[in-house]
Structure formats: structure tokens, C-alpha cells
Design an enzyme around this catalytic site. Structure first.
Site, mmCIF file in Angstrom:
data_model
loop_
_atom_site.group_PDB
_atom_site.id
_atom_site.type_symbol
_atom_site.label_atom_id
_atom_site.label_comp_id
_atom_site.label_asym_id
_atom_site.label_seq_id
_atom_site.Cartn_x
_atom_site.Cartn_y
_atom_site.Cartn_z
ATOM 1 C CE1 TYR A 110 46.833 51.170 46.115
ATOM 2 C CE2 TYR A 110 46.029 51.303 43.854
ATOM 3 C CZ TYR A 110 45.889 50.844 45.158
ATOM 4 O OH TYR A 110 44.806 50.080 45.497
ATOM 5 N NE ARG B 223 42.483 41.170 42.866
ATOM 6 C CZ ARG B 223 42.896 41.976 43.840
ATOM 7 N NH1 ARG B 223 42.361 43.140 43.998
ATOM 8 N NH2 ARG B 223 43.871 41.618 44.624
ATOM 9 C CG ASP C 106 48.782 44.340 41.983
ATOM 10 O OD1 ASP C 106 47.745 43.923 42.520
ATOM 11 O OD2 ASP C 106 49.164 45.515 42.096
ATOM 12 N NE ARG D 36 41.656 39.721 46.693
ATOM 13 C CZ ARG D 36 40.954 40.830 46.811
ATOM 14 N NH1 ARG D 36 39.654 40.795 46.929
ATOM 15 N NH2 ARG D 36 41.562 41.992 46.813
HETATM 16 O O1 1CP Z 1 41.854 39.197 38.901
HETATM 17 C C1 1CP Z 1 42.727 38.392 39.214
HETATM 18 O O2 1CP Z 1 42.436 37.357 39.782
HETATM 19 C C2 1CP Z 1 44.156 38.637 38.796
HETATM 20 C C3 1CP Z 1 44.956 39.139 39.856
HETATM 21 C C4 1CP Z 1 44.932 40.593 40.300
HETATM 22 C C5 1CP Z 1 44.315 41.734 39.752
HETATM 23 C C6 1CP Z 1 43.399 41.853 38.547
HETATM 24 C C7 1CP Z 1 45.657 41.009 41.427
HETATM 25 C C8 1CP Z 1 46.445 40.124 42.288
HETATM 26 N N1 1CP Z 1 45.545 42.374 41.526
HETATM 27 C C9 1CP Z 1 44.711 42.841 40.532
HETATM 28 C C10 1CP Z 1 44.332 44.219 40.249
HETATM 29 C C11 1CP Z 1 44.432 45.236 41.316
HETATM 30 N N2 1CP Z 1 45.412 45.431 42.238
HETATM 31 C C12 1CP Z 1 43.513 46.302 41.456
HETATM 32 C C13 1CP Z 1 42.331 46.502 40.554
HETATM 33 C C14 1CP Z 1 41.245 45.555 40.874
HETATM 34 C C15 1CP Z 1 40.477 45.843 42.129
HETATM 35 O O3 1CP Z 1 39.977 46.966 42.281
HETATM 36 O O4 1CP Z 1 40.332 44.911 42.928
HETATM 37 C C16 1CP Z 1 43.910 47.092 42.515
HETATM 38 C C17 1CP Z 1 43.237 48.332 43.050
HETATM 39 C C18 1CP Z 1 45.128 46.541 43.014
HETATM 40 C C19 1CP Z 1 45.956 47.059 44.102
HETATM 41 C C20 1CP Z 1 46.161 46.028 45.134
HETATM 42 N N3 1CP Z 1 47.053 45.010 45.006
HETATM 43 C C21 1CP Z 1 45.462 45.870 46.344
HETATM 44 C C22 1CP Z 1 44.351 46.779 46.851
HETATM 45 C C23 1CP Z 1 44.854 47.662 47.946
HETATM 46 C C24 1CP Z 1 43.907 48.817 48.229
HETATM 47 O O5 1CP Z 1 44.217 49.934 47.804
HETATM 48 O O6 1CP Z 1 42.855 48.567 48.851
HETATM 49 C C25 1CP Z 1 45.978 44.728 46.971
HETATM 50 C C26 1CP Z 1 45.583 44.150 48.289
HETATM 51 C C27 1CP Z 1 46.974 44.182 46.099
HETATM 52 C C28 1CP Z 1 47.776 42.956 46.289
HETATM 53 C C29 1CP Z 1 47.360 41.809 45.469
HETATM 54 N N4 1CP Z 1 47.084 41.830 44.114
HETATM 55 C C30 1CP Z 1 46.754 40.570 43.671
HETATM 56 C C31 1CP Z 1 46.840 39.689 44.820
HETATM 57 C C32 1CP Z 1 46.593 38.215 44.758
HETATM 58 C C33 1CP Z 1 47.195 40.478 45.921
HETATM 59 C C34 1CP Z 1 47.435 40.007 47.337
HETATM 60 C C35 1CP Z 1 48.896 39.816 47.457
HETATM 61 C C36 1CP Z 1 49.323 39.096 48.651
HETATM 62 O O7 1CP Z 1 49.535 39.778 49.682
HETATM 63 O O8 1CP Z 1 49.492 37.880 48.572
#
Ligand code: 1CP
Length: 353
Positions: free
Chosen positions: A160, A36, A85, A40
Site C-alpha cells: 500500500y 472481516r 484496519d 461488511r
Molecule cells: O475482520 C474484521 O471484521 C475487522 C475489520 C477489518 C480487518 C481485519 C477491516 C475493516 N480491515 C481489515 C484488514 C484489512 N484491510 C486487510 C487484510 C484482510 C483482507 O485481506 O481482507 C486488508 C488488505 C485491508 C486493506 C483494505 N482496507 C481494503 C482492501 C483494499 C484492496 O487492496 O483491495 C479495504 C477496502 C479497506 C477498507 C476497510 N477496512 C475495514 C472496513 C470495514 C473497510 C471498508 C471501509 C469503508 O469504506 O467503510
């Protein structure tokens, strides 16, 4: 791209510290990147995302390229991770879902019955043409810095789809796993095919490694993981084995699952901060590199404390034949970006060979 295209002659990143560590070869320094890292905590990320929805931004190659490059420029990490994502391939085949700010992926109609499986058709490369385009742009810009492609693992994606959104207990998911094992197996098998197809698109476009995020697998007992989840993840790793790019496997809270995860076929297995890396490597078994595992919350402590904890990780990894330094889970949104930059420098300085 074929396996040959990923040879040193074809891929300028082939000799990078990151890919060498994944292959368990000697390295000039311990490579480091952060899960991530894109998005972020970066102000430049918030700026380019202003007014653009998360899923919309994932479909714009210009934005994907810029956001993926931001942490490479700023922190000098040893690898880039493709900005996307885990739910992007599901959206691409028409699943009714969105990513809600502050919440995460939300599915319009949760998957609970056999009829719901019909909403999961195979993924074709044309469904994600923007990924092919963005990876091509990125590998041109990145030169000798490797690009990591990624996907969500079948279990984490299923959670999900079945829950309909983020879940603490995964109760509907587990209800299907225990109560309708055939439906569950079919769901995971379809997700494995979609995931494999999505990883292939990224590798064929030029990604140098892939990571399978099974973020929520730690919610499972080892026996259930082995029986009901491992076969689908193993199918994904098998499907991309022929390209010769390192395959990374990661989950949170997986201390008791590391042995099984090591058997699923990856070349590198990630661990969170709850297990020291030497013990993690022992559980994962020989022939695999390890990735991890600084607690992301440590970055909120003063610099000296961050460095002391980073040293603990490096000490635990000393002598292991392949270590990729990372956090034990993703960068937390309020992390000070400068703390990340300093950590990259620190790991590099302390490990120069
Ligand atoms: O790593 C990076 O920087 C690339 C970007 C990336 C990755 C690898 C994003 C952008 N998402 C992910 C993977 C991801 N998404 C995972 C696996 C990694 C982890 O465990 O952290 C998971 C579980 C998700 C699902 C997801 N998408 C969540 C988690 C929700 C939960 O169940 O707690 C969330 C908050 C997102 C949204 C998301 N994905 C990425 C961003 C920048 C965002 C935020 C979006 C926004 O609102 O602007």
C-alpha cells in the site's frame, strides 16, 4: 499483560474452543469465526457507521466496541476480531493516508526512495491510546469469548505504501524489492517494528490471540518470499512470542508459500480455498494448527450447497490436531448475514464431540 495474565486463571477465554484449537488441544466443537466478520455485510454496522469515516470510526472506542461485538451477538462466532484496519498504525505515526469508500487505503505520497523511510517513525503505545481503551472495554464485555487482535504484515503494508493504494500487480513494490534490495529490507524492517509494537499494544490490553494479515503475499514466488519477506514477518512473530498468545498467519493464494509461512513462527497458519486443508497442513508442517478455508463466494449459493462445501472443509480437516473453521478470505460485502449465522450453527452441530 504478561504471559501469566493469559493463563486460564487470569483470562476467562483461555479455555474457549478457539484458543484450545489454536493450541491443538481437544475441543468441544470446531470453533468458527470469519475474517472481516465485523462490518461488511451487517445492516447494524452500516447504521452505526453512517456519516462517520472509516479511520475516524477506528479511533472511537465506543464504536469499535459496538462493531466488534455485533457479529458475536448475531452469529455466535467463537471469537471476536478487533474492528480496525491494517493501515491504522501507519496513520497513527503520521503517514498521510486515508481509506476511501469503495477503494481502500490510499497514500498521499507513495514511498519510493530512502528519504521516504523517514516518514516511518516507531509506534509508541500513546499513539494508539484508543486501541488500549477499546480492547479493555471489549474484554470486559466479551467474557469467555476470545478477542483476536490483528495487524497487516510488512509485505502487505509495504504494497500500500509503495503503490500508493490497492494494486493488482504490485509492480512498484516488486520494482523496489528487486531493484533496491537494501532499501526494501530497511522498509520491511521498519514496518516489522511498527507492526510488532501495534500487536503488543493489543495483547497487553487483553487480546487473547493475534493474526498477521499478509493478504497479498500470494503475489510472490517462494524464493522471493523467503529471501525478501519472510525475515520481516518472522521478526514480528518473534517479538510477540513471549506473551503465550496464539499467533495466526494468513495470506491469499499462498498454496506455494505455506511451507515458508509455516517457518515464520506462527502457531496457526491460515489457507485460502485453493488448497484442501489436509494438504495445507502437510505443507505447513507439524506443530501448527490450521485455519480455513471455505470459499467466501460459496455463501451466495443455496443453503444445501453451502453445507455440502462446509462438510468438505470439515472432512479435509478431520484428524488434524487443531482446526479453526474460517473462510478462505474475508466475508464479501453482499453476503447474506443469515447465511453466516446458519454456517456457524452447522459447523457447531456437525462437530460436537
Ligand atoms: O475482520 C474484521 O471484521 C475487522 C475489520 C477489518 C480487518 C481485519 C477491516 C475493516 N480491515 C481489515 C484488514 C484489512 N484491510 C486487510 C487484510 C484482510 C483482507 O485481506 O481482507 C486488508 C488488505 C485491508 C486493506 C483494505 N482496507 C481494503 C482492501 C483494499 C484492496 O487492496 O483491495 C479495504 C477496502 C479497506 C477498507 C476497510 N477496512 C475495514 C472496513 C470495514 C473497510 C471498508 C471501509 C469503508 O469504506 O467503510
Amino acid at each position: 499483560m504478561t504471559a501469566d495474565d493469559h493463563s486460564p486463571a487470569q483470562n476467562p477465554a483461555a479455555d474457549s474452543a478457539f484458543l484450545r484449537a489454536c493450541r491443538r488441544e481437544p475441543v468441544p466443537h470446531t470453533p468458527v469465526w470469519f475474517m472481516r466478520q465485523a462490518g461488511r455485510s451487517l445492516p447494524e454496522y452500516r447504521r452505526v457507521r453512517e456519516g462517520i469515516g472509516m479511520l475516524d470510526s477506528c479511533m472511537r472506542p465506543d464504536l469499535v466496541t459496538e462493531i466488534t461485538l455485533q457479529p458475536v451477538r448475531r452469529h455466535r462466532v467463537d471469537a471476536a476480531i478487533y474492528f480496525s484496519d491494517i493501515v491504522v498504525p501507519l496513520k497513527a505515526i503520521g503517514v498521510d493516508l486515508d481509506i476511501k469508500p469503495g477503494v481502500g487505503p490510499v497514500v498521499g505520497r507513495p514511498f519510493r526512495t530512502r528519504e521516504d523511510l523517514e516518514r516511518l517513525r516507531p509506534l509508541e503505545p500513546d499513539d494508539v491510546a484508543y486501541v488500549t481503551e477499546a480492547v479493555g472495554m471489549l474484554t470486559g464485555e466479551l467474557g469467555a469469548t476470545p478477542l483476536i487482535g490483528f495487524a497487516g504484515a510488512p509485505f502487505t503494508l509495504a504494497s500500500y505504501l509503495v503503490e500508493g493504494g490497492p494494486s493488482r500487480n504490485h509492480e512498484h513494490t516488486k520494482a523496489m524489492m528487486y531493484g533496491a534490495p537494501e532499501l526494501w529490507a530497511d522498509l520491511l524492517d521498519r514496518l516489522a517494528d511498527i507492526t510488532a509494537a501495534f500487536l503488543k499494544v493489543q495483547v497487553e490490553a487483553g487480546a487473547s490471540a493475534v493474526q498477521l494479515f499478509d493478504s497479498w503475499a500470494g503475489a510472490l514466488a517462494p524464493e522471493d518470499y523467503r529471501r525478501s519477506v519472510l525475515p520481516a514477518s518472522a521478526k514480528v512473530f518473534g517479538a510477540v512470542a513471549g506473551y503465550g498468545v496464539p499467533r495466526i498467519h494468513f495470506g491469499v493464494g499462498t498454496g506455494e508459500l505455506l511451507g515458508a509461512m509455516g517457518e515464520a513462527g506462527a502457531d496457526v497458519v491460515g489457507a485460502d480455498w485453493r488448497v484442501p486443508l489436509d494438504e495445507a497442513a502437510r505443507r505447513i508442517g507439524p506443530g501448527r494448527a490450521v485455519q480455513g478455508n471455505l470459499d467466501p463466494a460459496v455463501l451466495f449459493a443455496p443453503r444445501e450447497a453451502v453445507e455440502a462445501q462446509a462438510l468438505r472443509v470439515l472432512e479435509a480437516a478431520r484428524g488434524l490436531p487443531g482446526h479453526v473453521f474460517n473462510l478462505g478470505h474475508g466475508v464479501l460485502p453482499d453476503t447474506d448475514p443469515d447465511a453466516l449465522t446458519r454456517l456457524v450453527e452447522f459447523v457447531h452441530e456437525r462437530t460436537v464431540r
